[in-house]
Scaffold this active site. Sequence first.
Site, PDB file in Angstrom:
ATOM      1  N   ARG A  57       0.880  -1.181   0.000  1.00 39.87           N
ATOM      2  CA  ARG A  57       0.000   0.000   0.000  1.00 39.87           C
ATOM      3  C   ARG A  57       0.908   1.218   0.000  1.00 39.87           C
ATOM      4  NH1 ARG A  57      -2.451   4.206   0.074  1.00 39.87           N
ATOM      5  NH2 ARG A  57      -4.550   4.575   0.865  1.00 39.87           N
ATOM      6  N   GLU A  65     -11.266   4.863  -5.573  1.00 37.80           N
ATOM      7  CA  GLU A  65     -11.631   3.461  -5.363  1.00 37.80           C
ATOM      8  C   GLU A  65     -12.271   2.852  -6.614  1.00 37.80           C
ATOM      9  OE1 GLU A  65     -10.993   1.658  -2.612  1.00 37.80           O
ATOM     10  OE2 GLU A  65      -9.971   3.400  -1.773  1.00 37.80           O
ATOM     11  N   ARG A 101      -0.683  -5.423   4.901  1.00 36.14           N
ATOM     12  CA  ARG A 101      -0.032  -4.911   3.690  1.00 36.14           C
ATOM     13  C   ARG A 101       1.244  -4.155   4.075  1.00 36.14           C
ATOM     14  NH1 ARG A 101      -4.987  -1.591   1.197  1.00 36.14           N
ATOM     15  NH2 ARG A 101      -4.820  -0.762   3.301  1.00 36.14           N
TER      16      ARG A 101
END
Length: 172
Positions: A57, A65, A101
């Site tokens: 990330r 999104e 992540r």
Amino acid sequence: MRHRNPLTPQRLFGLFLLALLCAAPASAAETISARFLGALDGDSLRVVYQGGTLEVRLIGVDAPEYKQEYSRKAKEFTVRFCFNKTLQLEYDKERKDRYGRHLAYVYHNGRMLNRELVRAGLAIPIRVKPNTRYFEQFLEAEKDARENRRGFWIKGGLDMTPAQWRKTHPRK
């Protein structure tokens, strides 16, 4: 019996090195090299590192999104930046988020993907403490994108920030 440790040149040198180490920055940025595998969206990607797959990330930026305006353009930008390349991942203070992540600044040939996404008008800067090393640079990149009407700034910005979009469009 008293034991005496005279300050020999070797001991002085050792003390000098110890003082230098203590005076150095607490944590120099750790960087690893990883091979690009694919983009999940504009601000998330997968890489191959030491034979395994890592989900990464991008630190300090938030791209539109899935199904939000400009999301496809942000993902395409990330793919073009990273495709078929070995990338450098620079960590900040926290290395992983609550989803496991890896949090990183992603580079190729000295260019940072995080900053370039914002400069292209395809992501907004977000401050998520403690990982704020380049936040001011991201604000400058956003200013540049706004002034030059790049990406979603051509129409004055997004209708909703990615965070607002996530709240109003929860995953099923």
